[in-house]
Design a protein around this motif. Sequence first.
Motif, short mmCIF file in Angstrom:
data_model
loop_
_atom_site.label_atom_id
_atom_site.label_comp_id
_atom_site.label_asym_id
_atom_site.label_seq_id
_atom_site.Cartn_x
_atom_site.Cartn_y
_atom_site.Cartn_z
N HIS A 39 32.69 31.45 14.53
CA HIS A 39 33.79 30.66 15.09
C HIS A 39 33.29 29.73 16.19
CE1 HIS A 39 37.76 29.69 16.75
NE2 HIS A 39 37.25 29.97 17.94
N ALA A 40 32.41 30.23 17.05
CA ALA A 40 31.99 29.47 18.23
C ALA A 40 30.91 28.45 17.93
CB ALA A 40 31.53 30.43 19.32
N LEU A 41 29.95 28.80 17.07
CA LEU A 41 28.76 27.95 16.89
C LEU A 41 28.75 27.16 15.59
CD1 LEU A 41 25.98 30.34 18.25
CD2 LEU A 41 27.17 28.51 19.46
N LYS A 42 29.48 27.62 14.56
CA LYS A 42 29.48 26.93 13.26
C LYS A 42 28.05 26.59 12.83
CE LYS A 42 34.03 26.60 13.42
NZ LYS A 42 34.93 27.36 12.54
N PRO A 43 27.16 27.60 12.74
CA PRO A 43 25.73 27.31 12.54
C PRO A 43 25.45 26.54 11.25
CG PRO A 43 26.20 29.64 12.21
CD PRO A 43 27.43 29.04 12.78
N ARG A 44 24.46 25.67 11.35
CA ARG A 44 24.01 24.88 10.20
C ARG A 44 23.32 25.79 9.19
NH1 ARG A 44 19.74 19.82 10.85
NH2 ARG A 44 19.54 19.30 8.64
N ILE A 45 22.48 26.67 9.66
CA ILE A 45 21.78 27.67 8.86
C ILE A 45 21.33 28.76 9.81
CG2 ILE A 45 19.52 26.55 9.07
CD1 ILE A 45 18.94 27.42 6.16
N ILE A 46 21.14 29.97 9.30
CA ILE A 46 20.78 31.11 10.13
C ILE A 46 19.46 31.68 9.64
CG2 ILE A 46 21.50 33.42 10.92
CD1 ILE A 46 24.40 32.43 10.00
N PHE A 47 18.59 32.02 10.59
CA PHE A 47 17.34 32.70 10.26
C PHE A 47 17.29 34.01 11.06
CE2 PHE A 47 16.44 28.23 9.45
CZ PHE A 47 15.91 28.29 8.16
N SER A 48 17.05 35.10 10.35
CA SER A 48 16.99 36.42 10.97
C SER A 48 15.77 37.16 10.46
CB SER A 48 18.28 37.21 10.67
OG SER A 48 18.48 37.32 9.26
N ALA A 49 15.61 38.41 10.89
CA ALA A 49 14.43 39.20 10.50
C ALA A 49 14.81 40.68 10.44
CB ALA A 49 13.29 38.94 11.49
N HIS A 50 13.95 41.54 10.96
CA HIS A 50 14.16 42.98 11.15
C HIS A 50 13.96 43.84 9.91
CE1 HIS A 50 15.69 46.73 12.75
NE2 HIS A 50 16.60 46.78 11.81
N THR A 51 14.40 43.40 8.74
CA THR A 51 14.41 44.28 7.57
C THR A 51 13.05 44.41 6.90
OG1 THR A 51 14.95 42.52 6.01
CG2 THR A 51 16.79 43.59 7.11
N HIS A 52 12.06 43.61 7.30
CA HIS A 52 10.72 43.54 6.72
C HIS A 52 10.70 42.81 5.38
CE1 HIS A 52 9.55 46.16 9.89
NE2 HIS A 52 10.09 47.23 9.38
N GLU A 53 11.85 42.55 4.79
CA GLU A 53 11.91 41.93 3.46
C GLU A 53 12.54 40.54 3.53
OE1 GLU A 53 10.78 43.44 0.66
OE2 GLU A 53 10.14 45.16 1.84
N PHE A 54 12.19 39.70 2.57
CA PHE A 54 12.85 38.40 2.44
C PHE A 54 14.19 38.57 1.75
CE2 PHE A 54 14.03 34.92 -0.34
CZ PHE A 54 14.05 33.84 0.53
N SER A 55 15.20 37.83 2.23
CA SER A 55 16.46 37.72 1.49
C SER A 55 17.09 36.37 1.81
CB SER A 55 17.43 38.86 1.83
OG SER A 55 17.90 38.73 3.17
N ASP A 56 17.92 35.90 0.90
CA ASP A 56 18.58 34.61 1.02
C ASP A 56 20.07 34.85 0.75
OD1 ASP A 56 19.35 31.99 1.06
OD2 ASP A 56 17.80 31.28 -0.32
N HIS A 57 20.88 34.80 1.81
CA HIS A 57 22.28 35.22 1.72
C HIS A 57 23.20 34.04 2.00
CE1 HIS A 57 25.74 37.94 2.18
NE2 HIS A 57 26.07 37.22 3.23
N THR A 58 24.32 33.99 1.28
CA THR A 58 25.34 32.99 1.53
C THR A 58 26.59 33.67 2.06
OG1 THR A 58 24.48 31.59 -0.26
CG2 THR A 58 26.71 31.12 0.52
#
Length: 404
Positions: A310-329
């Motif tokens: 709601h506040a940032l309306k991000p263009r795209i998000i990059f995260s980590a932590h899981t050790h694995e690659f994923s591409d989520h919509t």
Amino acid sequence: MVAVAWRSLFPLVIISAFVIYEEWVSFPSCRLLPNTADLPDEHVGNEDDSPEDLRVMMVANLLLLGSEAGFIDLYFRDYYMSKFFKKSFQILKPDMLLVLGDVSAHGSELSKSKWLSVLHQFDHMLGPFLELPLHVILGERDVGKCSDLDAKFVNWIARNFPGLDSSGCGAFEISNISFVSLNAIALLCGNSRLQFDVEKVIERESVYLQTEIKGNAEANNESGMLIRELSSDFGWRENAMTPGSGPVLLLHFPLHRFGSTNFMEGGTFKSIIDPSGHGSASVESRGFSRTSPYDLSQTVPPNATKYIFHALKPRIIFSAHTHEFSDHTHPDGTREVTVPSMTWKVRDNPGFIVATFRGNRSTVRVTYCSVARESHILTVYTSALVLFLFLVIVSNTLRLKSLS
């Protein structure tokens, strides 16, 4: 005479073979990922690249041990990771490096002097990347889990990385692309002073973005409003920004998830629909000595996730932590890419991504890169050693026969 000449040339042949192999194995293997449900194995090409494009290499979960690193880590794993960084820098020519948390394997347990050894190891591993703009966000292994989270310690760690404030958040702009990084650990841990500080960063960036977009007196007046104290329920402002019009968002923990996720399994991409928000059941950790496993379903809480959107309306998000690659919509169409670990300590096939930002266009091109498997390199070394011993035995046998 032929046997003698062969024996004299044999060490040179072995050394030359290893030099060629090390050069070859250091190259990353990359594929371009279209922003669609179909993920073909498409190799990277530069035909559409523009000098104005911003190429950002993103890595995560380096899990460095600093002064506590053993022989294998120092002279094998860290040695090869340094080569991978160097070769990736030469081949991909990124404009910036982002590290999405967990620089240290168990930094929350380290004294400040031992943390400095981790930072020294970090600089040595990055090599040529130190010449580029660098931004590092904090992971839970760096600053501790919820029960160990200390604002003063977070502040000390944050001061050692460029662009972070006392709460471990940051905001910067490069090549007209805006980035906001948040301390996701504070959001995950519930009510705390750090959480309040992170919420203030979100609110501040939201007001700044709206002011920049509106560019009128009303927005300027709004920007002068005091930021009210936010609880775990958050304070919601009216936001006229459209989805995807905000900054690039960087976090260590993924946001809460619903919908379809593409992930990497066995070198191929697969798609799952997981309404629970939990990670893929296929995600497995190799285990890590002296570090207890973390629940790989950990995500930023649903209420915090909704407020961030709601506040940032991000263009795209990059995260980590899981050790694995994923591409989520996400349901509003925002793409979230989870960066895999760049270490052999937790997975056999480390990887990273390169995001290419095409000026003011909303589309972001994501390239997934993997580096050599540890098991493959160990197999080559073992095979070479066995071959070497076999040839030595054969050579000595032939020499004894010739003497007799």
